[in-house]
Design an enzyme around this catalytic site. Structure first.
Site, PDB file in Angstrom:
ATOM      1  N   ASP A  45      -8.111  -1.640  -4.026  1.00 30.22           N
ATOM      2  CA  ASP A  45      -7.060  -1.911  -5.013  1.00 30.22           C
ATOM      3  C   ASP A  45      -7.584  -2.900  -6.057  1.00 30.22           C
ATOM      4  O   ASP A  45      -7.810  -4.066  -5.758  1.00 30.22           O
ATOM      5  CB  ASP A  45      -5.830  -2.512  -4.305  1.00 30.22           C
ATOM      6  CG  ASP A  45      -4.672  -2.733  -5.268  1.00 30.22           C
ATOM      7  OD1 ASP A  45      -3.883  -1.789  -5.443  1.00 30.22           O
ATOM      8  OD2 ASP A  45      -4.577  -3.831  -5.847  1.00 30.22           O
ATOM      9  N   TYR A  50      -7.856  -7.814 -13.424  1.00 34.02           N
ATOM     10  CA  TYR A  50      -8.769  -8.540 -12.519  1.00 34.02           C
ATOM     11  C   TYR A  50     -10.179  -8.621 -13.135  1.00 34.02           C
ATOM     12  O   TYR A  50     -11.021  -9.343 -12.632  1.00 34.02           O
ATOM     13  CB  TYR A  50      -8.859  -7.880 -11.139  1.00 34.02           C
ATOM     14  CG  TYR A  50      -7.550  -7.698 -10.391  1.00 34.02           C
ATOM     15  CD1 TYR A  50      -6.380  -8.344 -10.794  1.00 34.02           C
ATOM     16  CD2 TYR A  50      -7.470  -6.875  -9.270  1.00 34.02           C
ATOM     17  CE1 TYR A  50      -5.187  -8.152 -10.108  1.00 34.02           C
ATOM     18  CE2 TYR A  50      -6.280  -6.691  -8.578  1.00 34.02           C
ATOM     19  CZ  TYR A  50      -5.140  -7.324  -9.007  1.00 34.02           C
ATOM     20  OH  TYR A  50      -3.959  -7.136  -8.323  1.00 34.02           O
ATOM     21  N   LYS A  75      -4.712  -0.632 -12.276  1.00 31.49           N
ATOM     22  CA  LYS A  75      -3.399  -0.905 -12.876  1.00 31.49           C
ATOM     23  C   LYS A  75      -3.549  -1.288 -14.342  1.00 31.49           C
ATOM     24  O   LYS A  75      -4.557  -1.900 -14.734  1.00 31.49           O
ATOM     25  CB  LYS A  75      -2.700  -2.073 -12.148  1.00 31.49           C
ATOM     26  CG  LYS A  75      -2.856  -2.071 -10.654  1.00 31.49           C
ATOM     27  CD  LYS A  75      -2.085  -3.187  -9.965  1.00 31.49           C
ATOM     28  CE  LYS A  75      -2.500  -3.290  -8.509  1.00 31.49           C
ATOM     29  NZ  LYS A  75      -3.722  -4.079  -8.275  1.00 31.49           N
ATOM     30  N   HIS A 108       1.274  -2.413 -14.039  1.00 29.63           N
ATOM     31  CA  HIS A 108       1.099  -3.620 -13.222  1.00 29.63           C
ATOM     32  C   HIS A 108       2.389  -4.449 -13.147  1.00 29.63           C
ATOM     33  O   HIS A 108       2.758  -4.955 -12.085  1.00 29.63           O
ATOM     34  CB  HIS A 108      -0.056  -4.443 -13.802  1.00 29.63           C
ATOM     35  CG  HIS A 108      -0.736  -5.339 -12.818  1.00 29.63           C
ATOM     36  ND1 HIS A 108      -2.072  -5.642 -12.882  1.00 29.63           N
ATOM     37  CD2 HIS A 108      -0.270  -6.007 -11.739  1.00 29.63           C
ATOM     38  CE1 HIS A 108      -2.395  -6.459 -11.889  1.00 29.63           C
ATOM     39  NE2 HIS A 108      -1.302  -6.693 -11.179  1.00 29.63           N
TER      40      HIS A 108
HETATM   41  N1  LIG Z   1       0.419  -5.995  -8.165  1.00 31.27           N
HETATM   42  C1  LIG Z   1       0.364  -7.300  -8.220  1.00 31.27           C
HETATM   43  O1  LIG Z   1       0.989  -7.946  -9.079  1.00 31.27           O
HETATM   44  C2  LIG Z   1      -0.494  -8.038  -7.232  1.00 31.27           C
HETATM   45  C3  LIG Z   1      -0.410  -9.436  -7.119  1.00 31.27           C
HETATM   46  C4  LIG Z   1      -1.205 -10.069  -6.168  1.00 31.27           C
HETATM   47  C5  LIG Z   1      -2.034  -9.317  -5.349  1.00 31.27           C
HETATM   48  N2  LIG Z   1      -2.120  -7.950  -5.496  1.00 31.27           N
HETATM   49  C6  LIG Z   1      -3.011  -7.118  -4.643  1.00 31.27           C
HETATM   50  O2  LIG Z   1      -2.840  -7.488  -3.275  1.00 31.27           O
HETATM   51  C7  LIG Z   1      -4.114  -7.877  -2.745  1.00 31.27           C
HETATM   52  C8  LIG Z   1      -3.945  -8.919  -1.642  1.00 31.27           C
HETATM   53  O3  LIG Z   1      -3.222 -10.040  -2.120  1.00 31.27           O
HETATM   54  P1  LIG Z   1      -3.882 -11.472  -2.381  1.00 31.27           P
HETATM   55  O4  LIG Z   1      -5.310 -11.302  -2.657  1.00 31.27           O
HETATM   56  O5  LIG Z   1      -3.053 -12.145  -3.405  1.00 31.27           O
HETATM   57  O6  LIG Z   1      -3.598 -12.261  -1.043  1.00 31.27           O
HETATM   58  P2  LIG Z   1      -3.777 -12.024   0.533  1.00 31.27           P
HETATM   59  O7  LIG Z   1      -4.533 -10.790   0.811  1.00 31.27           O
HETATM   60  O8  LIG Z   1      -2.414 -12.203   1.134  1.00 31.27           O
HETATM   61  O9  LIG Z   1      -4.636 -13.296   0.968  1.00 31.27           O
HETATM   62  C9  LIG Z   1      -5.931 -13.512   0.501  1.00 31.27           C
HETATM   63  C10 LIG Z   1      -6.312 -14.975   0.836  1.00 31.27           C
HETATM   64  O10 LIG Z   1      -6.260 -15.174   2.239  1.00 31.27           O
HETATM   65  C11 LIG Z   1      -7.555 -15.519   2.762  1.00 31.27           C
HETATM   66  N3  LIG Z   1      -7.754 -14.690   3.952  1.00 31.27           N
HETATM   67  C12 LIG Z   1      -7.949 -13.350   4.012  1.00 31.27           C
HETATM   68  N4  LIG Z   1      -8.041 -12.924   5.276  1.00 31.27           N
HETATM   69  C13 LIG Z   1      -7.901 -14.004   6.062  1.00 31.27           C
HETATM   70  C14 LIG Z   1      -7.921 -14.200   7.458  1.00 31.27           C
HETATM   71  N5  LIG Z   1      -8.087 -13.187   8.298  1.00 31.27           N
HETATM   72  N6  LIG Z   1      -7.754 -15.487   7.924  1.00 31.27           N
HETATM   73  C15 LIG Z   1      -7.572 -16.518   7.079  1.00 31.27           C
HETATM   74  N7  LIG Z   1      -7.547 -16.386   5.737  1.00 31.27           N
HETATM   75  C16 LIG Z   1      -7.719 -15.145   5.226  1.00 31.27           C
HETATM   76  C17 LIG Z   1      -8.533 -15.202   1.661  1.00 31.27           C
HETATM   77  O11 LIG Z   1      -9.601 -16.141   1.637  1.00 31.27           O
HETATM   78  P3  LIG Z   1     -11.160 -15.682   1.553  1.00 31.27           P
HETATM   79  O12 LIG Z   1     -11.266 -14.714   0.409  1.00 31.27           O
HETATM   80  O13 LIG Z   1     -11.877 -16.963   1.355  1.00 31.27           O
HETATM   81  O14 LIG Z   1     -11.439 -15.045   2.889  1.00 31.27           O
HETATM   82  C18 LIG Z   1      -7.688 -15.336   0.397  1.00 31.27           C
HETATM   83  O15 LIG Z   1      -7.642 -16.696  -0.001  1.00 31.27           O
HETATM   84  C19 LIG Z   1      -4.865  -8.388  -3.969  1.00 31.27           C
HETATM   85  O16 LIG Z   1      -6.254  -8.529  -3.752  1.00 31.27           O
HETATM   86  C20 LIG Z   1      -4.486  -7.331  -4.977  1.00 31.27           C
HETATM   87  O17 LIG Z   1      -5.238  -6.157  -4.749  1.00 31.27           O
HETATM   88  C21 LIG Z   1      -1.348  -7.319  -6.419  1.00 31.27           C
END
Ligand SMILES: NC(=O)c1ccc[n+]([C@@H]2O[C@H](COP(=O)([O-])OP(=O)(O)OC[C@H]3O[C@@H](n4cnc5c(N)ncnc54)[C@H](OP(=O)(O)O)[C@@H]3O)[C@@H](O)[C@H]2O)c1
Length: 281
Positions: A45, A50, A75, A108
């Site tokens: 994704d 990004y 997106k 998005h």
């Molecule tokens: N459509 C939208 O508006 C929107 C908004 C936000 C996100 N997204 C999508 O959703 C995806 C995921 O959301 P996100 O990146 O915001 O947050 P997330 O996946 O909820 O969390 C990522 C964070 O958690 C840490 N992490 C990951 N796995 C872990 C584990 N097993 N134990 C401890 N810490 C862990 C990562 O650190 P490290 O990287 O240091 O491991 C990073 O800081 C995004 O990458 C994007 O593709 C979309």
């Protein structure tokens, strides 16, 4: 581990677990995405905003994985909602990814206070990309119930997914329910609240009972609710941890206990889509 496939309202399927690359620095995206593909992720994704689609494309090419085994989402940049801009931006996405087709392309953000409140013509424009075969599916992200109702009513075209913020502290039930009412699959972004829910004692207790980590239990909770997830991590060991969620299940009471952690609007970590109007410079 076999990742289940979810059938979308157009009959195509999407892997329920993927890998998100929000906040992966562009110059590290090829390497990080390559690691995720090595771990076994086949669904990536990304987004124009990004600024790392090119890195995703590089990882895809160097992986040697057949295109039909991959599921790639991008997106639309908030700055390109006008139809001609959206068409140009979509062309660029394909160029940057080095693909002639994406599996899924999303608006998005709805940006209801921008573009004279017209996200409908943006939505109609995205449907052209399905018609011309360059997107297998199109959908939306951060659409509130009223936004979803409106695009469906005015165009008759159903988005395949609605990608919205969902995690145990913000279960976002109204937007989820509106999506599923229209047979639109929910993709839960920030599924572990960027780490914010991992210290929760309720989640910790359930994790200990299963010999799993809080991240695995939280991701499993999403899966059992039927949503699609794509956690992000820069680290291979966490990518593996987040991938290993299909060898156990939660009881209905455990699912309910985690859903009960919802804090309503106070639990939201990202912007409210009704007000968000940011356009990148
Ligand atoms: N459509 C939208 O508006 C929107 C908004 C936000 C996100 N997204 C999508 O959703 C995806 C995921 O959301 P996100 O990146 O915001 O947050 P997330 O996946 O909820 O969390 C990522 C964070 O958690 C840490 N992490 C990951 N796995 C872990 C584990 N097993 N134990 C401890 N810490 C862990 C990562 O650190 P490290 O990287 O240091 O491991 C990073 O800081 C995004 O990458 C994007 O593709 C979309």
């Amino acid at each position: 581990m076999t990742v289940p496939a979810i059938t979308l309202n157009n009959g195509t399927t999407i892997p329920q677990l993927g890998f998100g690359v929000f906040q992966v620095p562009p110059d590290q995206t090829a390497e990080v995405t390559a690691k995720a593909l090595e771990v076994g992720y086949r669904h990536i994704d990304t987004a124009q905003m990004y600024r790392n689609e090119a890195g995703v494309g590089e990882a895809i090419r160097s992986s040697g994985i057949p295109r039909e085994e991959l599921y790639i989402t991008s997106k639309l940049n908030n700055g390109f909602h006008r139809p001609d801009d959206a068409r140009r931006a979509f062309d660029e996405t394909l160029t940057k990814l080095g693909l002639d087709r994406v599996d899924l392309f999303l608006i998005h953000w709805p940006l209801p206070t921008r573009y004279d409140g017209d996200y409908v013509s943006t939505w109609r424009t995205l449907t052209e990309f399905v018609d011309d075969g360059r997107a297998t599916s199109v959908g939306v992200s951060n659409f509130q119930p009223a936004h979803l109702d409106r695009i469906i009513e005015e165009t008759g075209a159903l988005p395949a997914v609605n990608q919205i913020e969902v995690h145990p502290y913000f279960t976002n039930e109204e937007a989820r329910a509106a999506s599923y009412r229209h047979q639109v699959v929910v993709e839960s972004w920030s599924p572990i609240a960027q780490g914010g829910v991992l210290g929760d004692p309720v989640i910790g207790e359930i994790a200990a009972a299963h010999g799993k980590t809080p991240a695995q239990v939280t991701l499993r909770w999403h899966v059992e609710r039927g949503d699609v997830v794509f956690p992000k991590s820069m680290r291979a060991e966490r990518m593996r941890e987040n991938f290993e969620i299909f060898d156990f299940s939660l009881t209905p009471d455990e699912v309910a206990a985690i859903s009960g952690l919802d804090q309503g609007e106070a639990g939201r970590t990202g912007p409210n889509p009704d007000a968000f109007d940011w356009i990148p410079s």
